[in-house]
Design a protein around this motif. Sequence first.
Motif, short mmCIF file in Angstrom:
data_model
loop_
_atom_site.label_atom_id
_atom_site.label_comp_id
_atom_site.label_asym_id
_atom_site.label_seq_id
_atom_site.Cartn_x
_atom_site.Cartn_y
_atom_site.Cartn_z
N ARG A 116 15.67 24.20 23.34
CA ARG A 116 17.04 24.74 23.32
C ARG A 116 17.61 24.53 21.92
O ARG A 116 17.57 23.43 21.38
N VAL A 117 18.15 25.62 21.36
CA VAL A 117 18.75 25.56 20.03
C VAL A 117 20.13 26.20 20.10
O VAL A 117 20.29 27.29 20.64
N SER A 118 21.11 25.49 19.54
CA SER A 118 22.48 26.03 19.49
C SER A 118 22.94 26.04 18.05
O SER A 118 22.70 25.09 17.30
N VAL A 119 23.58 27.11 17.69
CA VAL A 119 24.18 27.23 16.36
C VAL A 119 25.65 27.55 16.57
O VAL A 119 25.99 28.47 17.32
N SER A 120 26.49 26.78 15.91
CA SER A 120 27.93 27.06 16.00
C SER A 120 28.51 27.10 14.59
O SER A 120 27.96 26.53 13.66
N GLY A 121 29.60 27.80 14.48
CA GLY A 121 30.24 27.91 13.18
C GLY A 121 31.48 28.76 13.28
O GLY A 121 32.03 28.97 14.37
N ARG A 122 31.93 29.25 12.11
CA ARG A 122 33.13 30.09 12.05
C ARG A 122 32.82 31.29 11.16
O ARG A 122 32.21 31.15 10.12
N VAL A 123 33.29 32.44 11.60
CA VAL A 123 33.22 33.66 10.80
C VAL A 123 34.64 34.18 10.71
O VAL A 123 35.28 34.46 11.73
N ASN A 124 35.14 34.27 9.46
CA ASN A 124 36.54 34.67 9.24
C ASN A 124 37.48 33.80 10.06
O ASN A 124 38.42 34.27 10.68
N ASP A 125 37.18 32.51 10.08
CA ASP A 125 37.97 31.48 10.77
C ASP A 125 37.98 31.62 12.29
O ASP A 125 38.82 31.06 12.96
N VAL A 126 37.06 32.41 12.85
CA VAL A 126 36.92 32.56 14.31
C VAL A 126 35.67 31.78 14.73
O VAL A 126 34.58 32.05 14.22
#
Length: 160
Positions: free
Chosen positions: A2-12
């Motif tokens: 299981r791999v999860s990637v999280s982040g923000r794009v244009n502050d979303v």
Amino acid sequence: ARVSVSGRVNDVPFEVTRVKAASKGSLSFVLDGNDLTRQSIKDTQAVIDHELGISTQILARTIFHGQHAMNGLLEATDAALKDELSLLVPLVIWQQAASSSRRRQRSHSQRMSELSGMVSVREQDRDALVEKCRAVQDSSEAYAKLYETRKNQVDINLQS
């Protein structure tokens, strides 16, 4: 796995989770707290591509550099480099930028030629005026000498 990637794009905020099991896999996508996961991995991937404005090709080039791909861009031919860059920024944008730069360069070159011509004409005008000033000075000096000569003659005539 299981791999999860999280982040923000244009502050979303977003989170992508991929699960790979022996017989089955899954892909989930949450954007700004909304679960946008679809029935199939392919459909969910299409939503990810659309919502984040990227494709898996671009994503792989921006976050992973394996031992074989590390020197890829450094050793690439011009054509290969253009192909790689066109995945990140469409080639049409590069072509428009180059075209715009060439137009601006032509415009600036033309304006520079016009101004150089104007400077040349003004330098010729200046040189002509300097020459006229010299001629007037020479003439003035000649008249001053003539005046002195005649004044001296008149003075001599008056004294006699």
